[in-house]
Design a protein around this motif. Structure first.
Motif, PDB file in Angstrom:
ATOM      1  N   GLU A 154      -8.152   3.817  -6.477  1.00 42.11           N
ATOM      2  CA  GLU A 154      -7.891   5.305  -6.347  1.00 42.11           C
ATOM      3  C   GLU A 154      -6.873   5.697  -7.573  1.00 42.11           C
ATOM      4  OE1 GLU A 154      -6.976   6.157  -2.571  1.00 42.11           O
ATOM      5  OE2 GLU A 154      -8.798   5.924  -1.599  1.00 42.11           O
ATOM      6  N   LYS A 155      -5.820   4.600  -7.571  1.00 41.78           N
ATOM      7  CA  LYS A 155      -4.849   4.901  -8.489  1.00 41.78           C
ATOM      8  C   LYS A 155      -5.173   4.537 -10.187  1.00 41.78           C
ATOM      9  CE  LYS A 155      -1.976   5.961  -5.414  1.00 41.78           C
ATOM     10  NZ  LYS A 155      -1.415   7.421  -5.232  1.00 41.78           N
ATOM     11  N   GLY A 156      -6.399   4.193 -10.426  1.00 43.12           N
ATOM     12  CA  GLY A 156      -6.902   4.026 -11.680  1.00 43.12           C
ATOM     13  C   GLY A 156      -6.471   2.695 -11.992  1.00 43.12           C
ATOM     14  N   ILE A 180       0.787  -1.137  -0.156  1.00 39.64           N
ATOM     15  CA  ILE A 180       0.013   0.007   0.138  1.00 39.64           C
ATOM     16  C   ILE A 180       0.913   1.429  -0.169  1.00 39.64           C
ATOM     17  CG2 ILE A 180      -1.775   1.266   1.274  1.00 39.64           C
ATOM     18  CD1 ILE A 180      -2.848  -1.406   2.423  1.00 39.64           C
ATOM     19  N   GLY A 181       1.941   1.165   0.641  1.00 43.83           N
ATOM     20  CA  GLY A 181       2.887   2.230   0.708  1.00 43.83           C
ATOM     21  C   GLY A 181       3.497   2.564  -0.502  1.00 43.83           C
ATOM     22  N   CYS A 182       3.864   1.417  -1.428  1.00 48.83           N
ATOM     23  CA  CYS A 182       4.432   1.484  -2.607  1.00 48.83           C
ATOM     24  C   CYS A 182       3.475   2.095  -3.647  1.00 48.83           C
ATOM     25  CB  CYS A 182       4.825   0.006  -3.030  1.00 48.83           C
ATOM     26  SG  CYS A 182       6.208  -0.610  -2.245  1.00 48.83           S
ATOM     27  N   LEU A 183       2.185   1.562  -3.555  1.00 51.43           N
ATOM     28  CA  LEU A 183       1.442   2.135  -4.413  1.00 51.43           C
ATOM     29  C   LEU A 183       1.114   3.810  -4.376  1.00 51.43           C
ATOM     30  CD1 LEU A 183      -1.604  -0.435  -3.997  1.00 51.43           C
ATOM     31  CD2 LEU A 183      -0.516   0.151  -6.411  1.00 51.43           C
ATOM     32  N   ASN A 184       1.141   4.086  -2.891  1.00 51.30           N
ATOM     33  CA  ASN A 184       1.061   5.517  -2.560  1.00 51.30           C
ATOM     34  C   ASN A 184       2.348   6.525  -3.006  1.00 51.30           C
ATOM     35  OD1 ASN A 184      -1.644   5.775  -1.628  1.00 51.30           O
ATOM     36  ND2 ASN A 184      -0.828   4.928   0.222  1.00 51.30           N
TER      37      ASN A 184
END
Length: 406
Positions: free
Chosen positions: A161-163, A129-133
């Protein structure tokens, strides 16, 4: 890609028989020399999915591929970099999420081409999740089941949220990556009430070098991989479930026969990982061991032929729990029966050694193996099913010498 001769040399190994054959090293990266070993030769055929891009690379044309086994304590996170592309396989737990992101930034990562969540347990998924953000992400590959946790919901929402979409490729699907490729090995099917055996397992290939990552996949998932028809032979295996006895079955080791095993687990973890059963198997097959709980973060670079490690293997085969005595006995077998079997096997071993000395041209052959052996109990086959023949006869049958025996 050049064909590589398989080194698999065993029929099915009985756990009862192997019980008789079974019985630090923490160094800083800066203080260790590079450790290089030429890879073995094996076959590296793969199943190509119609929707996947084929990128077969000859050994001599393969570029560099670096694999980082991050020290995330009791968890798993593997970073792979090759020719400007990046893959992150699992991200460790919440407590190490910031470390994972910082480490990727130190490696000049700005975009993640493939973010793979093996399954949705927190010690594998939280850091993703941190990597996605923190990074741009192209593809998210994950297992097709729903996990009843707030963390899972957070992961799904962040992907949305990141599409992005959570992709669930079928077993056998192959993706181009850097100078090589990776192939989906599992899960063949998912259990809505399970988690570990839903793990996405992959085989990463660069030239003649290959790696297998299995998340927390246990014996039943390993059995499905063995029956998939996909070539599982590899140089480096990450034993499933942090070295737990529920994974790294004999059949799976027979199919993969790795030169190296990298175990990701936390120092003095509450689960006692890695388990004695797993470590005894690795030691009996002379598989060299790296451990993040003993050595911290470990890196290895493949040039398509050779593997260059950041440190030498620790080969520490001790279990995480010093009181772990193992559970190699099968079923309800009594200790007396186990002892009697062990004595019988010891006699067989002495007899085999004597025969080897007296008849040097005689070799041992397993029921289904492709190798011949100097003794019937080298640890890579069932000694009860082995037969003897002359070396010339074995070679005439197209059998090659076992690397462990010769």
């Amino acid at each position: 890609m050049k064909n590589r001769m398989k080194k698999r040399c065993m029929a099915s190994i009985l756990a009862l028989v192997m019980m008789c054959l079974l019985g630090a090293c923490g160094t800083d990266k800066a203080d260790t020399k590079l450790y290089q070993k030429e890879s073995k030769e094996t076959d590296s055929s793969s199943t190509q999915d119609d929707t996947s891009e084929d990128k077969s690379v000859d050994d001599s044309e393969a570029g560099d591929m670096t694999v980082h086994f991050l020290d995330v304590g009791q968890g798993l996170s593997i970073l792979v970099q090759s020719e400007g592309q990046t893959m992150i396989y699992d991200g460790g737990d919440r407590s190490t999420s910031s470390f994972v992101v910082s480490y990727l930034k130190e490696q000049n990562v700005s975009k993640i081409d493939y973010l793979i969540s093996s399954h949705y347990d927190s010690d594998h998924m939280a850091g993703l999740i941190g990597c996605l953000n923190a990074f741009e992400v192209d593809h998210v590959i994950s297992s097709d089941y729903v996990h009843d946790s707030k963390l899972y919901t957070s992961f799904v929402n962040t992907v949305d949220e990141k599409g992005l979409e959570m992709e669930h490729p079928e077993v056998g699907t192959t993706f181009s990556f850097g100078s090589g490729s990776f192939q989906i090995l599992a899960p063949a099917e998912t259990d809505p009430n399970g988690s570990n055996n839903n793990s996405v397992a992959i085989k990463l290939t660069n030239g003649s070098n290959s790696f297998i990552f299995t998340g927390d996949a246990e014996a039943s998932s390993e059995a499905a991989m063995c029956n998939s028809g996909i070539d599982l032979d590899c140089d480096v295996l990450v034993p499933g479930h942090h070295g737990s006895a529920t994974a790294t079955s004999w059949n799976f080791l027979q199919k993969t026969v790795p030169e190296y095993a990298v175990i990701s687990c936390g120092q003095d973890n509450q689960y006692g990982h890695p388990d004695k059963d797993t470590m005894d198997k690795l030691e009996s097959m002379d598989i060299q061991v790296y451990r993040t709980d003993k050595q911290g973060t470990i890196t290895v670079t493949s040039d398509g032929t050779n593997l260059t490690w950041s440190t030498e293997p620790c080969n520490d085969y001790t279990p995480g729990d010093a009181e772990d005595q193992g559970t190699q006995a099968v079923g309800s077998e009594s200790k007396a029966e186990s002892s009697e079997s062990a004595q019988s096997q010891a006699v067989q071993s002495q007899t085999a050694d004597t025969q080897d000395v007296g008849t040097e041209d005689q070799v041992w052959v397993s029921a289904t193996g492709s190798k011949y052996h100097s003794r019937n109990n080298c640890g890579t086959m069932n000694p009860d099913a082995a037969t003897q023949m002359s070396r010339s006869e074995a070679e005439a049958k197209g059998l090659a010498p076992c690397k462990k025996c010769y």
